[in-house]
Write a protein that holds these residues in place. Structure first.
Motif, PDB file in Angstrom:
ATOM      1  N   ASP A  70       0.670  -1.152   0.625  1.00 57.20           N
ATOM      2  CA  ASP A  70       0.239  -0.195   0.221  1.00 57.20           C
ATOM      3  C   ASP A  70       0.996   1.174  -0.475  1.00 57.20           C
ATOM      4  O   ASP A  70       0.412   2.982   0.524  1.00 57.20           O
ATOM      5  N   VAL A  71       2.019   1.084  -0.326  1.00 58.78           N
ATOM      6  CA  VAL A  71       3.121   1.951  -0.309  1.00 58.78           C
ATOM      7  C   VAL A  71       2.650   3.367  -1.459  1.00 58.78           C
ATOM      8  O   VAL A  71       2.422   4.799  -1.005  1.00 58.78           O
ATOM      9  N   LEU A  72       2.127   3.206  -2.663  1.00 61.95           N
ATOM     10  CA  LEU A  72       1.610   3.498  -3.458  1.00 61.95           C
ATOM     11  C   LEU A  72       0.123   4.128  -2.907  1.00 61.95           C
ATOM     12  O   LEU A  72      -0.039   5.305  -3.425  1.00 61.95           O
ATOM     13  N   VAL A  73      -0.656   3.240  -3.037  1.00 63.93           N
ATOM     14  CA  VAL A  73      -1.888   4.081  -2.647  1.00 63.93           C
ATOM     15  C   VAL A  73      -2.241   4.815  -1.570  1.00 63.93           C
ATOM     16  O   VAL A  73      -3.385   5.211  -1.646  1.00 63.93           O
ATOM     17  N   ARG A  74      -1.304   4.533  -0.958  1.00 67.46           N
ATOM     18  CA  ARG A  74      -1.617   5.618   0.579  1.00 67.46           C
ATOM     19  C   ARG A  74      -1.203   7.430   0.710  1.00 67.46           C
ATOM     20  O   ARG A  74      -1.971   7.808   0.860  1.00 67.46           O
ATOM     21  N   GLN A  75      -0.204   7.668  -1.041  1.00 63.05           N
ATOM     22  CA  GLN A  75      -0.516   8.643  -1.915  1.00 63.05           C
ATOM     23  C   GLN A  75      -1.332   9.164  -2.259  1.00 63.05           C
ATOM     24  O   GLN A  75      -1.428  10.392  -2.562  1.00 63.05           O
ATOM     25  N   TRP A  76      -2.061   8.335  -2.402  1.00 63.13           N
ATOM     26  CA  TRP A  76      -3.405   8.638  -3.449  1.00 63.13           C
ATOM     27  C   TRP A  76      -4.711   9.541  -2.645  1.00 63.13           C
ATOM     28  O   TRP A  76      -4.704   8.936  -1.406  1.00 63.13           O
ATOM     29  N   PRO A  77      -5.486  10.293  -3.240  1.00 62.30           N
ATOM     30  CA  PRO A  77      -6.793  11.284  -2.103  1.00 62.30           C
ATOM     31  C   PRO A  77      -7.165   9.718  -0.970  1.00 62.30           C
ATOM     32  O   PRO A  77      -7.317   9.231  -1.429  1.00 62.30           O
TER      33      PRO A  77
END
Length: 162
Positions: A70-77
């Protein structure tokens, strides 16, 4: 209901773990102290380990503690994160029903019909594979619960933003 199932599952996992530890200690102790390991201890340890792992995966799904990148997902709105979580819960539920529950159920039926046995325990090999459909049903139920929680959070977030 899922809260109660989660609590029962937690106690069952603790019980399985305790039996597993005692079994392994007995196997090691009988090998070194008595010079001959009990035939059933290794087979029982394998059986318990499979049940522990698969039921533990179901509990991890309930607690949303399963592995994820979820490293990438945490950066999403936040809204997009919630939509991604909804997608993941749907994918996990589909996998749990199709592969674990249905496929595992087919495997269990085939093992009962074949008459294959675990020789040291003298029980059907199907009991070994039964952990797969049981955990699949639990993973599906817990994924659906998490899905509803995320949908409710998304609806509340949309109402608050108005």
């Amino acid at each position: 209901m899922n809260q109660r199932a989660s609590k029962c599952l937690n106690f069952l996992l603790i019980f399985i773990f305790i039996v597993l530890v005692v079994d392994v200690l007995w196997g090691v102790g009988s090998r070194y102290l008595l010079g001959n390991q009990a035939r059933w201890s290794e087979e029982l340890a394998r059986l318990l380990m499979v049940w522990l792992a698969l039921l533990g995966a179901a509990l991890a799904t309930r607690e949303q503690q399963h592995l994820g990148l979820d490293v990438l997902v945490r950066q999403w709105p936040d809204e997009v994160q919630c939509l991604a979580s909804i997608f993941v819960h749907c994918a996990v539920a589909i996998f749990a029903v199709a592969i674990m529950a249905w496929g595992g159920g087919q495997l269990v039926v085939a093992r009962f019909e074949s008459g294959q046995m675990l020789p040291a325990l003298d029980i059907s090999r199907a009991w070994f594979y039964l952990a797969l459909p049981v955990s699949g049903v639990l993973v599906c139920l817990f994924s659906i619960e998490n899905l509803f929680i995320d949908i409710a959070a998304l609806v509340i977030a949309k109402e608050d933003s108005k």
